[in-house]
Motif scaffolding. Structure first.
Motif, PDB file in Angstrom:
ATOM      1  N   PRO A 139       4.896 -20.496  -7.540  1.00  0.00           N
ATOM      2  CA  PRO A 139       4.902 -21.078  -8.884  1.00  0.00           C
ATOM      3  C   PRO A 139       5.233 -22.568  -8.901  1.00  0.00           C
ATOM      4  N   VAL A 140       5.727 -23.094  -7.797  1.00  0.00           N
ATOM      5  CA  VAL A 140       6.055 -24.524  -7.718  1.00  0.00           C
ATOM      6  C   VAL A 140       4.855 -25.331  -7.227  1.00  0.00           C
ATOM      7  N   LEU A 141       4.194 -24.804  -6.201  1.00  0.00           N
ATOM      8  CA  LEU A 141       3.098 -25.538  -5.572  1.00  0.00           C
ATOM      9  C   LEU A 141       1.723 -25.120  -6.090  1.00  0.00           C
ATOM     10  N   GLY A 142       1.640 -23.919  -6.684  1.00  0.00           N
ATOM     11  CA  GLY A 142       0.354 -23.448  -7.180  1.00  0.00           C
ATOM     12  C   GLY A 142      -0.600 -23.042  -6.079  1.00  0.00           C
ATOM     13  N   ILE A 143      -0.069 -22.535  -4.956  1.00  0.00           N
ATOM     14  CA  ILE A 143      -0.906 -22.109  -3.834  1.00  0.00           C
ATOM     15  C   ILE A 143      -0.627 -20.648  -3.507  1.00  0.00           C
ATOM     16  N   SER A 144      -1.506 -20.064  -2.721  1.00  0.00           N
ATOM     17  CA  SER A 144      -1.320 -18.692  -2.263  1.00  0.00           C
ATOM     18  C   SER A 144      -0.560 -18.683  -0.944  1.00  0.00           C
ATOM     19  N   HIS A 145       0.362 -17.704  -0.811  1.00  0.00           N
ATOM     20  CA  HIS A 145       1.056 -17.494   0.460  1.00  0.00           C
ATOM     21  C   HIS A 145       0.442 -16.275   1.152  1.00  0.00           C
ATOM     22  N   GLY A 146       1.253 -15.537   1.867  1.00  0.00           N
ATOM     23  CA  GLY A 146       0.763 -14.374   2.574  1.00  0.00           C
ATOM     24  C   GLY A 146       0.855 -13.113   1.737  1.00  0.00           C
ATOM     25  N   ILE A 147       0.483 -11.988   2.365  1.00  0.00           N
ATOM     26  CA  ILE A 147       0.660 -10.688   1.733  1.00  0.00           C
ATOM     27  C   ILE A 147       1.961 -10.091   2.255  1.00  0.00           C
ATOM     28  N   THR A 148       2.576  -9.232   1.465  1.00  0.00           N
ATOM     29  CA  THR A 148       3.880  -8.691   1.824  1.00  0.00           C
ATOM     30  C   THR A 148       3.745  -7.344   2.531  1.00  0.00           C
ATOM     31  N   PRO A 149       4.721  -6.986   3.351  1.00  0.00           N
ATOM     32  CA  PRO A 149       4.730  -5.639   3.929  1.00  0.00           C
ATOM     33  C   PRO A 149       4.690  -4.563   2.849  1.00  0.00           C
ATOM     34  N   ARG A 150       5.366  -4.793   1.740  1.00  0.00           N
ATOM     35  CA  ARG A 150       5.369  -3.814   0.646  1.00  0.00           C
ATOM     36  C   ARG A 150       3.951  -3.590   0.124  1.00  0.00           C
ATOM     37  N   ALA A 151       3.204  -4.680  -0.059  1.00  0.00           N
ATOM     38  CA  ALA A 151       1.830  -4.558  -0.556  1.00  0.00           C
ATOM     39  C   ALA A 151       0.944  -3.824   0.442  1.00  0.00           C
ATOM     40  N   VAL A 152       1.149  -4.085   1.723  1.00  0.00           N
ATOM     41  CA  VAL A 152       0.375  -3.389   2.751  1.00  0.00           C
ATOM     42  C   VAL A 152       0.710  -1.903   2.748  1.00  0.00           C
ATOM     43  N   ARG A 153       1.988  -1.583   2.627  1.00  0.00           N
ATOM     44  CA  ARG A 153       2.398  -0.171   2.598  1.00  0.00           C
ATOM     45  C   ARG A 153       1.764   0.548   1.412  1.00  0.00           C
ATOM     46  N   HIS A 154       1.794  -0.076   0.251  1.00  0.00           N
ATOM     47  CA  HIS A 154       1.210   0.555  -0.936  1.00  0.00           C
ATOM     48  C   HIS A 154      -0.303   0.720  -0.778  1.00  0.00           C
ATOM     49  N   ALA A 155      -0.953  -0.287  -0.206  1.00  0.00           N
ATOM     50  CA  ALA A 155      -2.400  -0.220  -0.030  1.00  0.00           C
ATOM     51  C   ALA A 155      -2.779   0.894   0.941  1.00  0.00           C
ATOM     52  N   LEU A 156      -1.992   1.082   1.992  1.00  0.00           N
ATOM     53  CA  LEU A 156      -2.286   2.142   2.949  1.00  0.00           C
ATOM     54  C   LEU A 156      -1.995   3.522   2.364  1.00  0.00           C
ATOM     55  N   GLU A 157      -1.008   3.604   1.490  1.00  0.00           N
ATOM     56  CA  GLU A 157      -0.751   4.881   0.812  1.00  0.00           C
ATOM     57  C   GLU A 157      -1.909   5.230  -0.119  1.00  0.00           C
ATOM     58  N   ALA A 158      -2.486   4.203  -0.754  1.00  0.00           N
ATOM     59  CA  ALA A 158      -3.614   4.438  -1.668  1.00  0.00           C
ATOM     60  C   ALA A 158      -4.928   4.631  -0.915  1.00  0.00           C
ATOM     61  N   HIS A 159      -5.007   4.063   0.293  1.00  0.00           N
ATOM     62  CA  HIS A 159      -6.244   4.130   1.080  1.00  0.00           C
ATOM     63  C   HIS A 159      -5.904   4.546   2.517  1.00  0.00           C
ATOM     64  N   PRO A 160      -5.475   5.778   2.708  1.00  0.00           N
ATOM     65  CA  PRO A 160      -5.077   6.214   4.055  1.00  0.00           C
ATOM     66  C   PRO A 160      -6.235   6.259   5.044  1.00  0.00           C
ATOM     67  N   ASP A 161      -7.469   6.160   4.541  1.00  0.00           N
ATOM     68  CA  ASP A 161      -8.636   6.166   5.422  1.00  0.00           C
ATOM     69  C   ASP A 161      -9.030   4.763   5.886  1.00  0.00           C
ATOM     70  N   ALA A 162      -8.235   3.745   5.542  1.00  0.00           N
ATOM     71  CA  ALA A 162      -8.547   2.375   5.983  1.00  0.00           C
ATOM     72  C   ALA A 162      -8.542   2.305   7.506  1.00  0.00           C
ATOM     73  N   LYS A 163      -9.422   1.494   8.064  1.00  0.00           N
ATOM     74  CA  LYS A 163      -9.574   1.399   9.510  1.00  0.00           C
ATOM     75  C   LYS A 163      -8.842   0.215  10.128  1.00  0.00           C
ATOM     76  N   ALA A 164      -8.402  -0.740   9.293  1.00  0.00           N
ATOM     77  CA  ALA A 164      -7.730  -1.922   9.834  1.00  0.00           C
ATOM     78  C   ALA A 164      -7.066  -2.692   8.713  1.00  0.00           C
ATOM     79  N   VAL A 165      -6.119  -3.542   9.110  1.00  0.00           N
ATOM     80  CA  VAL A 165      -5.473  -4.488   8.200  1.00  0.00           C
ATOM     81  C   VAL A 165      -5.705  -5.885   8.752  1.00  0.00           C
ATOM     82  N   LEU A 166      -6.173  -6.799   7.917  1.00  0.00           N
ATOM     83  CA  LEU A 166      -6.344  -8.190   8.331  1.00  0.00           C
ATOM     84  C   LEU A 166      -5.282  -9.045   7.648  1.00  0.00           C
ATOM     85  N   VAL A 167      -4.651  -9.907   8.429  1.00  0.00           N
ATOM     86  CA  VAL A 167      -3.564 -10.757   7.932  1.00  0.00           C
ATOM     87  C   VAL A 167      -3.858 -12.202   8.309  1.00  0.00           C
TER      88      VAL A 167
END
Length: 490
Positions: A139-167
């Motif tokens: 909110p200070v710089l107006g740029i995107s940072h990384g994705i969080t472990p929490r977001a990855v965990r939730h995404a894998l719970e919603a999509h357990p058939d995913a074949k990979a994670v890109l970071v």
């Protein structure tokens, strides 16, 4: 331990050149003899002598078993990998190789929204289906940072058939997420972690920088040696570790994407850059960090220009940062980052790495000096004085649009029957094209996504600010190619 002072590829090329072979093979310039004289004189004869092809004494990048294999093995040890593959297709080619090595048509892959356009290309080529994860916004710089472990965990719970994670590690702006935790989560699901490490070749060689992909336990990483590691533009490496991804598969896919006329000048630059990073990387990066911190401290003595430092750290998405990236906030000057970029070019002959609505980015490397830092500081001081009448403290308005809904797999949309319509009337239609603000190439929408009014408004805001919006076949942005709609018969 291998002898990292060796340069088997570069040395092998020199041995071959010293034999003065009579060449009846391409390239046709025959060691520069057939090159336009002014170009030959500028580059020098040695560049043309090293511009060779994959004859037997020089090995073959597609099937390495000689000096190229030796060089790649040395690089693997230097980067902490089991296998390292040299890329003369840049990191874009290496990124496409990563995705296509693990994804078949229809496979899901988790990716941050702020991915480079090469990831979108790889998704189209492979037929994979992206599951996008929102990066954290600053909110200070107006740029995107990384994705969080929490977001990855939730995404894998919603999509357990995913074949990979890109970071992305680190981001274009040098911000790193908690990669180690993301790797741990993905490996609990027994899926590989692919890392876009385009802006992080140096982090592996200094303990004060974020963890590299290989240090964090990732499976494969595409790393730009040319960006910050001292090799020539278009030369990168692909590092592989563990057994989740077949190294034979990676070699096959990389060969499919790589020219058979591989540049030995680029390959030699990778060999020598690896040596320098392994032998003296830490001391050279030390100097770059000192110069960057000196610049950061001086910039922050200005009234309306701010350069972020360790205070940016404080979340799982901004877990660490690279101090050699100077993120310089221009928003309080009353101008855009693009305005500042143009002003620095016109008034001080300074070229920055990128600009956006709020910032400019300057990278500091071992190639910098006290003189280059002083020139930047003088220029920024003069910029502030010039813009002072416009200056006032402002809050950033983070306006990155929501991720559009994916209606078709990107490959299906890319190859579907399409029609061209006015861009301003495209809301509600399915795009057959990508469009992005570049740099750093974050897609606003990709093939298969439903265009929204918010997308269109965001694009025009960037155009009005002077930022380059790219991707559409119609470079004027007046029209766009969308999936053709058919009316039902009455």
């Amino acid at each position: 331990m291998k002898d990292q002072t060796r340069t088997p590829l570069f040395s092998g090329l020199l041995d071959h050149i010293r034999k003065h072979p009579t060449q009846f093979h391409i390239p046709g310039h025959k060691q520069g003899k057939a090159v336009e004289p002014s170009f030959r004189d500028f580059l020098g004869e040695n560049a043309f002598k090293m511009d060779l092809i994959n004859i037997e004494p020089l090995d073959d990048l597609h099937h390495p078993n000689g000096i190229i294999k030796e060089a790649q093995d040395l690089a693997a040890e230097a980067f902490g990998a089991d296998y390292t593959f040299f890329s003369v297709q840049g990191t874009s080619g290496a990124i496409m190789t990563m995705v296509m090595s693990v994804c078949n048509p229809g496979d899901k892959i988790l990716v941050p929204r702020n991915v480079h356009k090469s990831v979108t290309s790889a998704i189209i080529f492979s037929g994979a289906v992206p599951v996008f994860i929102h990066p954290e916004l600053d909110p200070v710089l107006g740029i995107s940072h990384g994705i969080t472990p929490r977001a990855v965990r939730h995404a894998l719970e919603a999509h357990p058939d995913a074949k990979a994670v890109l970071v992305i590690n680190p981001t274009y702006f040098g911000i790193a997420a908690d990669l180690e935790s993301i790797v741990e989560i993905a490996h609990l699901h027994d899926i590989p972690v692919l890392v876009d490490e385009a802006h992080g070749v140096h982090i592996h060689f200094h303990n004060d920088l974020p963890l590299s992909a290989m240090q964090a336990g990732a499976d494969i990483a595409a790393t730009s040696v040319h960006k910050l590691g001292g090799s020539l533009t278009q030369s990168s490496v692909l590092n592989l570790k563990g057994e989740r991804i077949s190294h034979e598969r990676v070699q096959t896919v990389l060969s499919m994407l790589t020219t058979t006329s591989t540049s030995y000048i680029l390959l030699a630059s990778l060999d020598t850059a690896r040596k320098q990073l392994a032998i003296s990387g830490k001391s050279r990066i030390d100097q770059a960090i000192k110069l960057a911190n000196k610049a950061r401290k001086a910039i922050n003595e200005l009234q309306f220009i701010y350069c972020t430092g360790e205070e940016v750290i404080g979340s799982e998405a901004a877990y660490h940062f690279d101090p050699t990236k100077l993120i310089i906030s221009i928003k309080d000057l009353g101008i855009t980052g693009y305005d500042a970029e143009v002003w620095l070019r016109n008034n001080f002959n300074i070229e920055v790495e990128l600009s956006d609505l709020y910032n400019i980015l300057c990278i500091i490397t071992p190639g910098d000096s006290t003189e280059t830092i002083e020139k930047l500081l003088i220029a920024l001081g003069q910029l502030e004085e010039t813009m002072r009448p416009l200056s006032s403290k402002k809050d950033v308005q983070v306006t990155i649009p929501e991720i559009p809904r994916l209606a078709l797999a990107p490959r299906d949309a890319f190859y579907a029957e399409t029609e061209v319509i006015p861009f301003n009337t495209a809301a509600g239609r399915i795009s057959a094209e990508s469009i992005m603000v570049y740099p750093p190439g974050i897609p606003i929408f990709i093939p298969g996504e439903i265009i929204t009014n918010e997308n269109i408004e965001y694009i025009w805001k960037n155009v009005e600010a002077g930022l380059p919006v790219q991707g559409l076949q119609d470079e004027t942005l007046q029209t766009i190619r969308v999936i053709k709609e058919y009316r039902a018969f009455n």
